[in-house]
Write a protein that holds these residues in place. Structure first.
Motif, PDB file in Angstrom:
ATOM      1  N   PRO A  14      -6.624  -5.102   7.169  1.00 10.71           N
ATOM      2  CA  PRO A  14      -5.336  -4.645   8.096  1.00 10.71           C
ATOM      3  C   PRO A  14      -4.383  -5.537   7.956  1.00 10.71           C
ATOM      4  CG  PRO A  14      -7.450  -4.281   9.254  1.00 10.71           C
ATOM      5  CD  PRO A  14      -7.870  -5.247   8.023  1.00 10.71           C
ATOM      6  N   ALA A  15      -3.015  -5.300   7.883  1.00 11.39           N
ATOM      7  CA  ALA A  15      -1.860  -6.038   7.778  1.00 11.39           C
ATOM      8  C   ALA A  15      -1.831  -6.977   9.019  1.00 11.39           C
ATOM      9  CB  ALA A  15      -0.757  -5.401   7.148  1.00 11.39           C
ATOM     10  N   LEU A  16      -1.275  -8.159   8.854  1.00 11.17           N
ATOM     11  CA  LEU A  16      -0.753  -8.899   9.909  1.00 11.17           C
ATOM     12  C   LEU A  16       0.550  -9.069  10.073  1.00 11.17           C
ATOM     13  CD1 LEU A  16      -3.609 -11.748   9.218  1.00 11.17           C
ATOM     14  CD2 LEU A  16      -3.690 -10.009  10.869  1.00 11.17           C
ATOM     15  N   GLU A  38       1.958 -19.045   8.215  1.00 14.61           N
ATOM     16  CA  GLU A  38       0.906 -20.015   8.053  1.00 14.61           C
ATOM     17  C   GLU A  38      -0.506 -19.203   8.372  1.00 14.61           C
ATOM     18  OE1 GLU A  38       1.431 -22.993   7.909  1.00 14.61           O
ATOM     19  OE2 GLU A  38       3.431 -23.315   8.465  1.00 14.61           O
ATOM     20  N   GLU A  39      -1.399 -20.203   8.360  1.00 11.95           N
ATOM     21  CA  GLU A  39      -2.882 -19.802   8.581  1.00 11.95           C
ATOM     22  C   GLU A  39      -3.157 -18.704   7.450  1.00 11.95           C
ATOM     23  OE1 GLU A  39      -3.447 -18.774  12.590  1.00 11.95           O
ATOM     24  OE2 GLU A  39      -2.817 -20.560  13.164  1.00 11.95           O
ATOM     25  N   LEU A  40      -3.119 -18.854   6.245  1.00 11.91           N
ATOM     26  CA  LEU A  40      -3.460 -18.063   5.331  1.00 11.91           C
ATOM     27  C   LEU A  40      -4.582 -18.686   4.641  1.00 11.91           C
ATOM     28  CD1 LEU A  40      -0.138 -16.859   3.807  1.00 11.91           C
ATOM     29  CD2 LEU A  40      -1.390 -16.079   5.464  1.00 11.91           C
ATOM     30  N   GLU A  41      -5.319 -17.769   3.655  1.00 13.90           N
ATOM     31  CA  GLU A  41      -6.433 -18.277   3.044  1.00 13.90           C
ATOM     32  C   GLU A  41      -5.889 -19.126   1.728  1.00 13.90           C
ATOM     33  OE1 GLU A  41      -9.554 -18.117   3.655  1.00 13.90           O
ATOM     34  OE2 GLU A  41      -9.486 -16.727   5.304  1.00 13.90           O
ATOM     35  N   GLU A  42      -6.605 -20.096   1.320  1.00 13.48           N
ATOM     36  CA  GLU A  42      -6.235 -20.885   0.251  1.00 13.48           C
ATOM     37  C   GLU A  42      -6.296 -19.964  -1.170  1.00 13.48           C
ATOM     38  OE1 GLU A  42      -8.560 -21.765   2.366  1.00 13.48           O
ATOM     39  OE2 GLU A  42      -8.066 -23.674   3.369  1.00 13.48           O
ATOM     40  N   TRP A  43      -5.437 -20.462  -2.005  1.00 16.91           N
ATOM     41  CA  TRP A  43      -5.716 -19.891  -3.334  1.00 16.91           C
ATOM     42  C   TRP A  43      -5.885 -18.349  -3.380  1.00 16.91           C
ATOM     43  CZ3 TRP A  43      -4.126 -21.615  -7.727  1.00 16.91           C
ATOM     44  CH2 TRP A  43      -4.808 -21.213  -8.939  1.00 16.91           C
ATOM     45  N   THR A  44      -4.975 -17.629  -2.470  1.00 16.53           N
ATOM     46  CA  THR A  44      -5.179 -16.206  -2.416  1.00 16.53           C
ATOM     47  C   THR A  44      -3.831 -15.596  -2.481  1.00 16.53           C
ATOM     48  OG1 THR A  44      -7.130 -16.692  -0.844  1.00 16.53           O
ATOM     49  CG2 THR A  44      -6.097 -14.425  -1.023  1.00 16.53           C
ATOM     50  N   GLU A  45      -3.893 -14.337  -3.034  1.00 14.26           N
ATOM     51  CA  GLU A  45      -2.384 -13.713  -3.349  1.00 14.26           C
ATOM     52  C   GLU A  45      -2.418 -12.689  -2.223  1.00 14.26           C
ATOM     53  OE1 GLU A  45      -0.411 -11.732  -7.175  1.00 14.26           O
ATOM     54  OE2 GLU A  45      -2.396 -10.983  -6.868  1.00 14.26           O
ATOM     55  N   TYR A  46      -1.109 -12.648  -1.654  1.00  7.78           N
ATOM     56  CA  TYR A  46      -0.819 -11.795  -0.634  1.00  7.78           C
ATOM     57  C   TYR A  46       0.560 -10.966  -0.818  1.00  7.78           C
ATOM     58  CZ  TYR A  46      -3.614 -14.384   2.702  1.00  7.78           C
ATOM     59  OH  TYR A  46      -4.550 -15.030   3.191  1.00  7.78           O
ATOM     60  N   GLU A  47       0.639  -9.751  -0.596  1.00  9.61           N
ATOM     61  CA  GLU A  47       1.679  -9.020  -0.387  1.00  9.61           C
ATOM     62  C   GLU A  47       2.441  -8.780   0.931  1.00  9.61           C
ATOM     63  OE1 GLU A  47       0.358  -5.141  -1.873  1.00  9.61           O
ATOM     64  OE2 GLU A  47       0.102  -5.789  -3.749  1.00  9.61           O
ATOM     65  N   LEU A  48       3.525  -8.947   0.655  1.00  9.52           N
ATOM     66  CA  LEU A  48       4.561  -9.019   2.018  1.00  9.52           C
ATOM     67  C   LEU A  48       5.639  -7.943   2.095  1.00  9.52           C
ATOM     68  CD1 LEU A  48       4.158 -12.030   0.722  1.00  9.52           C
ATOM     69  CD2 LEU A  48       4.569 -12.535   3.056  1.00  9.52           C
ATOM     70  N   GLN A  49       6.046  -7.729   3.281  1.00 10.30           N
ATOM     71  CA  GLN A  49       7.247  -6.793   3.577  1.00 10.30           C
ATOM     72  C   GLN A  49       7.995  -7.138   4.630  1.00 10.30           C
ATOM     73  OE1 GLN A  49       5.032  -2.750   3.146  1.00 10.30           O
ATOM     74  NE2 GLN A  49       6.817  -2.290   2.110  1.00 10.30           N
ATOM     75  N   VAL A  98       7.724  -9.469   9.546  1.00  8.29           N
ATOM     76  CA  VAL A  98       7.145  -9.515   8.347  1.00  8.29           C
ATOM     77  C   VAL A  98       5.658  -9.046   8.551  1.00  8.29           C
ATOM     78  CG1 VAL A  98       6.535 -11.019   6.574  1.00  8.29           C
ATOM     79  CG2 VAL A  98       8.399 -11.841   8.039  1.00  8.29           C
ATOM     80  N   LYS A  99       5.311  -8.356   7.249  1.00  8.66           N
ATOM     81  CA  LYS A  99       4.022  -7.567   7.458  1.00  8.66           C
ATOM     82  C   LYS A  99       3.235  -8.198   6.106  1.00  8.66           C
ATOM     83  CE  LYS A  99       3.746  -3.284   6.249  1.00  8.66           C
ATOM     84  NZ  LYS A  99       3.733  -1.982   6.201  1.00  8.66           N
ATOM     85  N   TYR A 100       2.131  -8.696   6.355  1.00 13.77           N
ATOM     86  CA  TYR A 100       1.499  -9.343   4.903  1.00 13.77           C
ATOM     87  C   TYR A 100      -0.078  -9.193   4.961  1.00 13.77           C
ATOM     88  CZ  TYR A 100       0.306 -13.072   8.481  1.00 13.77           C
ATOM     89  OH  TYR A 100      -0.271 -13.782   9.618  1.00 13.77           O
ATOM     90  N   TRP A 101      -0.586  -8.867   3.836  1.00 13.97           N
ATOM     91  CA  TRP A 101      -2.108  -8.424   3.926  1.00 13.97           C
ATOM     92  C   TRP A 101      -2.573  -9.269   2.342  1.00 13.97           C
ATOM     93  CZ3 TRP A 101       1.978  -5.435   3.400  1.00 13.97           C
ATOM     94  CH2 TRP A 101       2.234  -4.834   2.168  1.00 13.97           C
ATOM     95  N   ARG A 102      -3.883  -9.408   2.272  1.00 11.58           N
ATOM     96  CA  ARG A 102      -4.396  -9.651   1.091  1.00 11.58           C
ATOM     97  C   ARG A 102      -4.381  -8.659   0.055  1.00 11.58           C
ATOM     98  NH1 ARG A 102      -9.842 -13.716   1.408  1.00 11.58           N
ATOM     99  NH2 ARG A 102      -9.611 -13.285  -0.828  1.00 11.58           N
ATOM    100  N   ALA A 103      -4.070  -9.241  -1.447  1.00 11.88           N
ATOM    101  CA  ALA A 103      -3.708  -8.424  -2.432  1.00 11.88           C
ATOM    102  C   ALA A 103      -5.225  -7.731  -2.915  1.00 11.88           C
ATOM    103  CB  ALA A 103      -2.837  -8.820  -3.558  1.00 11.88           C
ATOM    104  N   ASP A 104      -6.015  -8.531  -2.771  1.00 10.30           N
ATOM    105  CA  ASP A 104      -7.590  -8.232  -3.286  1.00 10.30           C
ATOM    106  C   ASP A 104      -8.477  -7.467  -2.467  1.00 10.30           C
ATOM    107  OD1 ASP A 104      -7.477 -10.468  -1.719  1.00 10.30           O
ATOM    108  OD2 ASP A 104      -8.967 -11.433  -2.874  1.00 10.30           O
ATOM    109  N   LEU A 105      -8.037  -7.236  -1.044  1.00 13.30           N
ATOM    110  CA  LEU A 105      -8.987  -6.575  -0.102  1.00 13.30           C
ATOM    111  C   LEU A 105      -8.156  -5.565   0.727  1.00 13.30           C
ATOM    112  CD1 LEU A 105     -10.666  -9.742   1.502  1.00 13.30           C
ATOM    113  CD2 LEU A 105     -11.667  -8.335  -0.315  1.00 13.30           C
ATOM    114  N   GLN A 106      -8.810  -4.715   1.307  1.00 13.25           N
ATOM    115  CA  GLN A 106      -8.273  -3.730   1.897  1.00 13.25           C
ATOM    116  C   GLN A 106      -8.336  -4.058   3.334  1.00 13.25           C
ATOM    117  OE1 GLN A 106      -6.598  -1.035   0.686  1.00 13.25           O
ATOM    118  NE2 GLN A 106      -7.170  -2.014  -1.227  1.00 13.25           N
TER     119      GLN A 106
END
Length: 2036
Positions: A1049-1051, A1066-1077, A1039-1047
């Motif tokens: 690096p993907a985790l 887990e261990e994401l930021e609260e109240w934040t939108e993420y994109e995933l593949q 799974v690759k995921y990153w914050r949608a509002d910031l450029q």
């Protein structure tokens, strides 16, 4: 001589001190007497006092008197008497004089005072005692009255008026030279002349004392002898009677210390048994209060030499004290005493050294003693009669002293007080601690409340007011004593304020006026009051927390209109918060319009003509009444115009859908709430657009034209702008065939705002009529299309014609046929047919045909020639693709042959090269090659599928097989196809496995959901097995995921389980939108990424605190706090407000909180704080989820100072008739620095303004008030002072009496039912007697029924109270109460208990627990919970309420994260767009289904419990996503059918559609062996929605249970009921073991075990054995078939000594399984004993005796013997007897065991632990007894022989005739080795005895070398099958060919079936048959094998009947194999001839 005690003398020293420097104020009412006390002054003698006023000496008069005590008394005080008075004291001895501080007298005017006042004695006379003969005695009496002139004073004695001696205006009575006659009671009487009022009287008693005088005296000298007794006379009289005391030599005579001295009753002294030391001066003293007299005499005892009466003794003293060394010496004359220390004289009659004093008694006094004085001291005594001396040792100890004295302590009532008392002492002494309270020793009590610790500390637990006092610690030891004193004060909580009243404030609409009466302060000044209120029956909360202690009323402001309020007040002192007052009656404030607008207005466009407006109600405090609804008004934004309104008539509805709006238009919207009083304030306007609409007009000027055969070009103009209704997102070009309108091709074109638009649609079908159109679209959707236009694509060349077929094939012609091309691509104009000789292009001929011709006859061909025929279709565009084929002329085509020699090479992940040899082509070209394969599972039972077809390659020998699946097993076969048909399949290729490759596809159906504040839950459909492309163990997901509002690096997150369908990031930021593949990977690499999905984490609490927090104190109770907002990145949601945490440092255990609503207010004023107190402050922000992080560091700020609270713990430890001592402690609320105290007191009955006031310093804690009236009540008032002024006073009442006692208990306790609530009640009582000491407080105790203990609710109930509110009770609980009172003396007894009272029900205190919400269907969820704890129900639980609401989408548009919006409603409130459900059931209901929910929406659910009173707090919100639910039902119609021995086929139907809850993604098949599910259960997953599966690799002939569940994206559904199936049988496994036992030289037992894997029903076993090497040239193979599974052993009897045999055993089900093999060698064993010797057989009439001699010993001692026998009718040795002891050399057996008519040979075998030894030589033959029946006569035998001869001749003739027609079997001539095979079949149904003919080539064999004949074989008993086959062996030239099979019925058959055995119970009668049978008793001697026996080597035993020790014999027959019978079988028949 002696010592004489002189008369007592007094030495007086004149001195004078100073007056106490204290300002004294005195206030009296006009007309009253003013008594001014002389301030204390120390002086001797008593000074002369003169009073002055303003410098003028005061002369006594009828108004002014100076008492004997120097008091100034002003009678009938008038206003002119006010002023400053002072006194001057003069010491007459030294002449000193001192002037006192002024005493300020104030006279209060009393305009209403009466003119006359009854007499009052101001200074009463006191009791006096005087010695007779004194000059005079004076009694004083001062009275006051109005008018003073009419006051008359008189004196009376015993009722008689005394006139003499009266002076000073009658105030004094002087008696001169008083005598005893003057004693008695004197009465002072004050009366007003002419008044009828009773006179005032005062009494005093005068006592006369007479000095003593002697009535008898002793002589001046008395002589007596030693040992005699003497009486010394002394008598005296006086009033009172004088006391007599005797002294000898100036020391008091103590009869206890001198038993020989006794005081006689008349006062004389008797000395008994005189000693020389009794000589001396005796004095008699007589004394009383009048004086003292004495007389003396000298007692002379006869001279005696010195003798020690008290010799020196060792003495121990303490450093610094006085040491006395005794040295009592008797003798006459008195010896001279000398003390020495070493050579130094310390004391004698002539030597005196400082500190050393020789005592009269002869002792030595050392004062003070130092440590260096320790040592030996010698006392010497000398007189005229002699001398003597003695020594003693003086020991000096260090002094004991207190180094840690007790200190004054103030403790809280009920706590533990500790007073320290640490002392140092000499280690050689022990200490004892003695504690005193008020000079009374504290004795160890029976309880442990007061404990003296080992270190001397005093511990007092459960302190109360009785513990108040001065505590003295005394340390007592031999090393000295010491003591210290400290004061202990006990304080407690204040009592509840009384008479609390509440009333509406007429001038203020939001205020209520409260008033109350001050309570008892708990001996600690009240610091402040706290006002709590209950709003609308809500829980109590503090409203005012710092009301000054001096206040008894307050105005409560800031209340909310239209709400009901109750109030209660409590006082707070240094101890803490006291009891609350009784609650006020409930007040209702008038209603007002809402004062605040609705909050959090959110508007969002729902459609293009509607806007959804949502809001939250105004703050509840601003409702000002019951909300009736809302007014929503709106208008176009930015344009003038009137508002339009919507009226929402329900206050619960907090949303409104505003409809009929203009498309894509901005509106401004406001909302206001209204109630019954009117409309409130409108909110701030919010603006919002309606959504975009779809265009309402198509593009203009649309033109469409074909540009080639597959493309169309469009030209158009945009629609008018006003008709687009939104943002133009582009255009869609449409084209669809005219005949299939559903096949629409759509091409999207981006908008171009410059010029004419154009676009293309490509990849269309050729020469096809299309309808075309264009449309414009916006975000909501497509606009209308333009008018359709018909366009046809251009014509093109056609496709290939259909397959060629050949008919009418002749030598010179043939007919070819074809079909129209599928892709005409135009109008077919004809066909072109070409043909040529194969391989010769120059011979091509061509003909063109019409379009209607589809067959053509080609002529002019050469015979037997191969031609290539080509056919192509024609259009106007040209010729199409040609179709060709080859055929030979003159030869009709046939079916082709199968290819062969398949070879596979070039194996890659997705392809392989197949090389082959083509088969016969069928006389025509091959048109298609077909390759089939077995995929995955390879085997004869697996199916074949078509993998590849290759056309138009007639000469191919190699094919590339594409589209294979990586990492998969394949087996290929192929066939070839020509015009006639397909060939057979080729042989299968070898099995290959393709190579691994990365996965081809990404996981499907990837969705993301919110899991928590810091996690997202990802779901997907795993790859099916066929897409792994590699080893399944290496397959996983990334799974690759990153914050949608910031450029950023993907985790990455890796999932290793290939079957996993979801994971949590887990261990994401609260109240934040993420994109995933997602992607799948294996060991080779990773596959493609899935489409991007978006998800937002849940709102959370702020992760940082507000910044820049600061605080400033603005008053003594207020602090202003300011702060900045939380950094945006740490807000983690919408900030709803802030909380201020504040705590008084070192005072409050836990911080209090203050809430500031809203995110815009960043300051607040904290009020109600403690005065002059240091506070710790923190600020935190909160969201709807909860509180964030509090700010750090702590902000410290102190409130300003103020007037202090009252002092506390005011007690009266000493109360006398005229004085009291008061003690207090500083205020609990000093509110600043204490500067001093003020004490004021007055008679309780006097005017409130007549206080006597005294001020003392800040360190003073006690005061003594004197000159009080006896038996009177006084009111004391005490207050403290700071720089802000005097604080609130503390008042207490005390009665000047010495007759105080404990109070009586309260009575008449009752609890009115109207005063009972859920958590409180009101206890009322009537106080009892106070015991002449005012009650300080009451103590209330409560006991919970039924079994609770009494516990103290409050010990600080005001002494004035007659009722008390008991709170903090448990709802719906029964209680009893009792009460006691406490005064200065102690506690009363407890009152009588109340009747049981039960509190009312209350709302449940806790919500339900363990709430879970799970999807149940796609539109419902299942809510489950656990009930609250029973103790929190607070009543009878009626049910539960579920609140739920729809939440916003998780993934908002791209800009949504910048402006997060608040939820539409608070969590615990029911939103208007939600629904409400109530589960009104018993408390056992813990499940509820919420239905009719919206699909694909998030819901939030909270739960409450409720009873008749109300609801519990709400649970924490639980979120659930609706729309996904696991299947609700299991698959249907599950069927399990066997396929093979290792495969089952399972089929099923999907779950019913209504229960699938979405798309079924697959199934899970669970299967296990019946009876062992836990150990054998397996699971197979099918990800494709198939409904059939093959279960492989199963165990043969095993019952399996199969259960199936369906699953979708939400999870697994229920499992179906297990269905049963059994696999087919298979060949069994090999037997588990093979063992041999009882191995002799010719026999052995073989046994085997059941196979571990039976794989079916075991039908029997096959045993095969043969010698490893030929025996005498013959290699015989014996096969024995054993039927059934019961028998697993055989007895083999035809072995050859020393030969090794090869044994094989197989089990059989439907077929034989593998063999188990073993070798065994016939005996004798190595190391076994040698053969016994000298075997001799003797026979008697009934017995047979066998004797032998022991042979040589073997490798081990002989352990026993066995006997073998060989019957003459069998010829084989078998065991006859065994287990014969080693010591035996003979064996006797009954002849009954031998068969009649049979001769026997015997031999003996020795046995040791190594095995059976060499047998002995056979004995001589012995025969058994035999009768001669008729059939034994010679004539019968002759007839029988002739009959047999005839039968034999007939049989021989038949054999000769048969042999003429058959060829002999092939024989190996010239070889001497013969192979013989025998087979036997054993059936468990009968006794498995077996006989085989011997094939050994010896004399006794039935097969003889000489004649080559055989004896007739015997039938096989027990259904044994026997076969014997010789393989063409020649012996002496004879060819031996014989094969026979004998079968016999089972011996289990009935006798009617010809059973050859009779009953085993009785021996049969002699018969014809029995002549050939064994003895039946022998047959019946076998032991049958017990059922269920172990599979171990068997023993075969038989027991002979008869008496004596059991005899063992082994049955032997001529058969080669012997086996025991099954259970219930009969003994086999032996010796039965073949012809019987």
């Amino acid at each position: 001589m002696g010592a004489l005690l002189q008369r007592r003398s007094e030495v007086q020293v004149a001195y004078m001190g100073n007056f106490v420097d204290t300002e004294q104020r005195k206030m009296v009412a006009q007309g009253q007497a003013a008594v001014l006390d002389l301030l204390p002054i120390s002086s001797h003698p008593r000074p002369q006092v003169t009073w002055f006023r303003e410098g003028h000496k005061i002369i006594p008069s009828n108004r002014i008197a100076i008492t004997l005590e120097n008091q100034l008394v002003i009678l009938a005080a008038a206003a002119g008497d006010a002023g400053a008075y002072y006194a001057q004291a003069v010491n007459e001895r030294n002449g000193e004089n001192k002037t006192s501080p002024p005493v300020l007298l104030s006279v209060a005017r009393d305009a209403g005072a009466p003119g006359a006042m009854v007499p009052v004695i101001v200074v009463p006379p006191g009791n006096r005692s005087v010695v007779a003969g004194s000059s005079e005695v004076t009694l004083e009496c001062i009275a006051n009255a109005r008018p003073l002139e009419d006051l008359r004073l008189s004196w009376k004695r015993d009722g008689v008026t005394v006139a003499s001696g009266v002076r000073s205006f009658g105030r004094r009575l002087t008696i001169s030279s008083p005598t005893s006659l003057d004693s008695g009671e004197y009465v002072c009487e004050a009366a007003l002349a002419g008044s009828a009022s009773a006179p005032a009287r005062a009494r005093a008693f005068l006592s006369i004392i007479e000095p003593p005088y002697f009535t008898s005296e002793p002589e001046s000298r008395i002589s007596a002898e030693v040992e005699a007794s003497v009486d010394i006379a002394c008598g005296a009289m006086g009033v009172p009677l004088p006391a007599l005391q005797w002294y000898k030599d100036a020391e008091r005579v103590n009869p206890r210390q001198h038993p020989r001295y006794r005081v006689l009753p008349g006062g004389g002294l008797r000395v008994q048994e005189l000693h020389p030391d009794d000589s001396g001066v005796f004095q008699c003293f007589a004394s009383n209060n009048g004086g003292e007299v004495q007389t003396s005499t000298y007692l002379d005892v006869t001279n005696v030499a010195p003798a020690f009466v008290q010799p020196p003794a060792d003495t121990t003293v303490t450093d610094g004290t006085t040491a006395t060394l005794r040295c009592g010496v008797s003798g006459a004359p008195k010896p001279a005493i000398t003390w020495r220390r070493g050579s130094h004289t310390l004391a004698s009659g002539s030597v005196r050294i400082p500190r050393f004093l020789l005592l009269e008694s002869g002792g030595l006094r050392i004062a003070p003693v130092f440590a260096q004085d320790a040592g030996n001291y010698t006392c010497s005594a000398v007189n005229t009669e002699g001398a003597l001396s003695a020594s003693a040792t003086l020991t000096v100890w260090n002094r004991t002293s207190i180094v840690h004295p007790p200190e004054d302590r103030v403790v809280i009532k009920g706590t533990t007080a500790m007073l320290r008392c640490g002392a140092t002492h000499d280690p050689r002494v022990s200490l004892r601690y003695v504690w005193k309270k008020d000079n009374v020793v504290i004795s160890p009590p029976s309880s442990s409340r007061v404990v003296v610790e080992k270190d001397g500390s005093l511990l007092i637990s459960q302190t109360w007011s009785g513990d108040i006092g001065d505590y003295t610690c005394a340390v007592v030891s031999e090393g000295g004593s010491d003591s210290r004193t400290a004061r202990l004060e006990v304080i407690e909580l204040p009592h509840a304020p009384q008479n609390l009243l509440a009333s509406l404030n007429a001038s203020r609409s939001h205020a209520v006026r409260l008033s109350w009466v001050r309570p008892f302060d708990g001996n600690s000044p009240v610091l402040h009051y706290i006002v709590e209120l209950s709003e609308n029956n809500s829980p109590w909360k503090v409203h005012l927390s710092d009301i000054g202690p001096e206040v008894t009323g307050v105005t409560v402001q800031g209340l909310t209109p239209a709400r009901t309020y109750q109030f209660r007040v409590c006082a707070v002192n240094q101890v803490g918060k006291g009891q609350y007052s009784a609650e006020t009656s409930r007040l209702m404030l008038p209603e007002e319009p809402p004062s605040a607008p609705p909050k959090n207005i959110v508007a969002s466009g729902r459609t293009n003509q509607s806007i959804m407006v949502q809001w939250q109600p105004p703050p509840e405090t601003e409702h000002n009444g019951v909300l009736r609804g809302y007014i929503l008004r709106y208008r176009l934004a930015g344009l003038p115009g009137e508002h339009q309104q919507r009226n929402i008539t329900s206050p619960e509805v907090n949303y409104c859908l505003v409809t009929e709006l203009i498309i894509w238009t901005q509106y401004e919207i406001q909302v206001a709430a209204y109630n019954g009083a009117g409309l409130g304030v409108f909110s701030r306007a919010v603006t919002e657009y309606t959504l975009q609409g779809v265009p309402t007009a198509p593009p203009q000027n649309v033109r469409a034209e074909a540009v080639n055969s597959t493309a169309i070009r469009f030209l158009w103009s945009p629609p008018p702008q006003q008709f687009i209704n939104g943002i133009n997102q582009g255009y869609k070009l449409l084209a669809w065939p005219a005949d299939t309108p559903e096949a629409v091709t759509v091409v999207t074109i981006a908008p171009d705002f410059h010029g004419v638009h154009h676009g293309y649609i490509t990849s269309l079908r050729k020469f096809t009529a299309y309808l075309t159109a264009a449309l414009c679209f916006t975000t909501p959707g497509d606009g209308p299309p333009s008018a359709p236009q018909l366009v046809r694509t251009h014509e093109d060349r056609p496709g290939a014609v259909g397959p060629l077929s050949f008919t009418e094939v002749l030598d010179t012609s043939l007919k070819v046929g074809w079909q129209e091309p599928l892709e005409k691509n135009g109008v077919i104009t004809g066909y072109r047919v070409s043909w040529e000789v194969y391989g010769r292009n120059d011979s091509r001929l061509t003909d063109t045909l019409s379009s209607t011709t589809h067959a053509y006859k080609i002529q002019g061909l050469s015979s037997l020639t191969t031609y290539t025929i080509v056919v192509a279709a024609l259009t106007a565009a040209g010729a199409g693709v040609a179709t060709s084929s080859t055929i030979s002329s003159g030869v009709p085509p046939e079916l082709p042959g199968a290819p062969s020699n398949l070879v596979i090479s070039n194996i890659s992940p997705r392809s392989a090269t197949l090389q082959f040899r083509p088969g016969y082509d069928g006389k025509t070209s091959i048109s298609r090659w077909v390759v089939e394969g077995q995929v995955g599972a390879v085997g004869d039972e697996e199916e074949w599928v078509t993998l590849h077809e290759e056309e138009n390659e007639p000469n191919a020998q190699t094919l590339e097989i594409p589209n294979l699946t990586p990492y998969t097993h394949y087996r290929f076969r192929m066939r070839q196809v020509n015009v006639v048909g397909a060939s057979p399949f080729s042989p299968s290729s070898r099995v290959i496995q393709t190579l691994q490759a990365p996965p081809d596809a990404a996981p499907a159906s990837v969705t993301v959901r919110t899991a928590s504040e810091t996690s997202l839950r990802l779901r997907w459909v795993p790859l099916p097995d066929s897409q792994y492309n590699g080893n399944p163990e290496s397959v996983g997901y990334r799974v690759k995921y990153w914050r949608a509002d910031l450029q950023t690096p993907a985790l990455a997150h890796v999932i290793s389980d290939r079957l996993e369908r979801e994971c949590t990031i887990e261990e994401l930021e609260e109240w934040t939108e993420y994109e995933l593949q997602m992607q799948a990977f294996n060991a080779i690499g990773a596959g493609p990424w899935s489409e991007v999905v978006r998800g937002r984490t849940r709102e959370s609490v702020p992760s940082a605190a507000p910044e820049n927090v600061s605080a400033v104190a603005v008053s003594s109770t207020q602090i202003l706090l300011t702060w900045a907002s939380v950094p945006e990145q740490d807000q983690n949601g919408l900030i709803l407000g802030y909380k201020i945490l504040f705590r008084a440092k070192d005072l409050d255990p836990e911080p209090s909180s203050h809430v500031v609503r809203g995110n815009h207010t960043q300051s607040t004023l904290l009020a109600g704080l403690r005065k002059f107190t240091l506070y710790e402050l923190q600020v935190l922000a909160f969201t709807r989820i909860g509180n964030g992080v509090p700010s750090l560091p702590l902000v410290l700020e102190r409130t300003k100072d103020d007037a202090p609270g009252p002092p506390v713990r005011l007690v009266f430890p000493e109360v006398r008739l005229t004085a009291v001592r008061i003690v207090w402690q500083p205020p609990e609320q000093p509110n600043g620095i204490i500067l001093g105290y003020q004490i004021a007191y007055r008679l309780a009955s006097s005017s409130p303004n007549t206080f006597t006031t005294v001020e003392v310093g800040a360190t003073v804690r006690q005061f003594t008030a004197t000159e009080l009236a006896p038996e009177s009540a006084y009111l004391f008032r005490l207050s403290a002072k700071t720089r802000q002024g005097w604080g609130q006073p503390l008042e207490a009442t005390v009665i000047t009496t010495e007759k105080r006692e404990r109070p009586a208990p309260p009575r008449e306790l009752r609890v009115p039912q109207a005063e009972v609530t859920a958590r409180s009640l009101r206890l009322q009582w009537v106080p009892g007697s106070d015991g002449a000491s005012p009650v300080r407080y009451f103590t209330v105790q409560v006991r919970e029924l039924p079994g609770g203990r009494w516990h103290t609710y409050s010990s600080s109930v005001s002494h004035e109270a007659t009722a008390c509110a008991v709170e903090r009770l448990r709802p719906f609980t029964s209680y009893k109460l009792r009460l006691k009172a406490t005064n200065d003396i102690g506690d009363s007894d407890f009152s009588t208990e109340t009747e049981a009272v039960t509190t009312l029900q209350d709302v449940p205190g806790e919500p339900p627990t363990r709430v879970s919400v799970t999807p149940h269907t796609t539109s419902s969820v299942l809510v489950q919970w656990q009930p609250p704890r029973d103790e929190s129900l607070n009543g009878l639980l009626q049910g539960y309420r579920i609140y739920y609401r729809e939440l916003e989408d998780e993934a908002a548009p791209a800009t949504a994260h910048q402006t997060p919006r608040a939820p539409s409603a608070p969590r615990t409130e029911l939103p208007a767009h939600g629904s409400f459900r109530t589960a009104n059931s018993s408390s056992a209901v813990t499940t509820y289904e919420l239905t009719q929910l919206k699909k694909y929406q998030r819901y939030e659910v909270v739960l409450t419990a409720y009873n008749v009173v109300g609801e519990s707090p709400a649970t924490a919100p639980v979120e659930v996503f609706v729309g996904e639910a696991a299947p609700a039902m299991a698959p249907q119609n599950v069927q399990v059918n066997p396929l093979t021995a290792s495969q089952l086929e399972v089929t099923w139907d999907p779950p019913p559609p209504e229960s699938q809850n979405g798309n079924v993604q697959g199934y899970k098949i669970y299967y296990w062996e019946a009876g062992s599910q836990n150990d054998t259960e397996k699971m197979k997953v099918l990800f494709l929605p198939e409904t059939v599966v093959k279960l492989k690799n199963l165990t043969s002939h095993t019952r399996y249970l199969v259960s199936i569940s369906a699953f979708n994206a939400a999870g697994d559904g229920p499992r179906s009921d297990p269905r049963q199936g059994r696999t087919h049988q298979a060949a069994p496994g090999s037997p588990s073991f093979l063992a041999f036992s009882e191995i002799t030289s010719t026999t052995l037992n073989v046994s085997w075990g059941e196979p571990a894997a039976a794989n079916g029903v075991l039908q029997g076993y096959r045993v095969v054995y043969e010698p490893l090497a030929p025996v005498q040239g013959v290699s015989k193979v014996v096969t024995v078939d054993v039927q059934g599974n019961g028998q697993r052993w055989l007895k083999v009897r035809d072995l050859t000594k020393g030969v090794t045999y090869f044994f094989r055993v197989q089990a059989r089900t439907i077929a034989y399984g593998p063999e188990l093999q073993a070798n065994v060698t016939a005996g004798p064993a190595e190391g076994s004993p040698g053969s016994p010797r000298d075997v001799l057989v003797t026979k008697s009439a009934s017995e047979l005796t066998l004797q032998w001699a022991e042979g040589r010993a073997g490798g081990a001692p002989t352990t026993g013997y066995v006997i073998e026998a060989r019957p003459s009718d069998e010829g084989l040795w078998d065991m006859f007897a065994k287990d014969i002891p080693q010591s035996a050399t003979s064996y006797t057996v009954s002849l009954d065991r031998l068969r009649p008519g049979v001769t026997y040979e015997f031999r003996v075998v020795a046995v040791n632990r190594l095995g059976y030894g060499e047998p002995s030589s056979p004995s001589t033959a012995v025969s058994a007894r035999a009768d001669a029946p008729f059939y034994a006569e010679w004539w019968f035998l002759l007839v029988l022989a002739l009959s047999c001869l005839v039968v034999v001749l007939l049989a021989g003739l038949a054999l000769v005739l048969r042999g003429q027609s058959r060829r002999y079997r092939s024989c190996s001539t010239g070889k001497s080795l013969s192979h013989v095979e025998e087979s036997v079949t054993l059936d468990n149904g009968g006794f498995a005895a077996l006989e085989l003919n011997s094939r050994h080539l010896n004399v006794k064999n039935t097969f003889s070398k000489k004649n080559g004949t055989r004896s007739p074989p015997r039938p096989s008993p027990g259904g044994l099958h026997y076969s014997d086959e010789d393989i063409c062996n020649k012996y002496n030239g004879a060819v031996l060919t014989e094969s026979m099979t004998l079968k016999e019925k089972s011996v289990d058959a009935s006798e009617s079936e010809g059973s050859g055995s009779e009953s085993e119970d009785a021996p049969p009668q002699p018969s014809f048959v029995n002549h050939y049978l064994s003895d039946p008793t022998y047959c019946g001697s076998w032991k049958r094998r017990a059922p269920g026996g172990r599979a171990a080597p068997h023993r075969y035993e038989a027991v002979a009947g008869g008496e004596g020790p059991p005899l063992h014999a082994v049955v032997t027959t001529q058969s080669a194999v012997f086996a025991p019978a099954g259970l219930g079988a009969r003994t086999p028949l032996t010796g039965f001839s073949s012809f019987v």
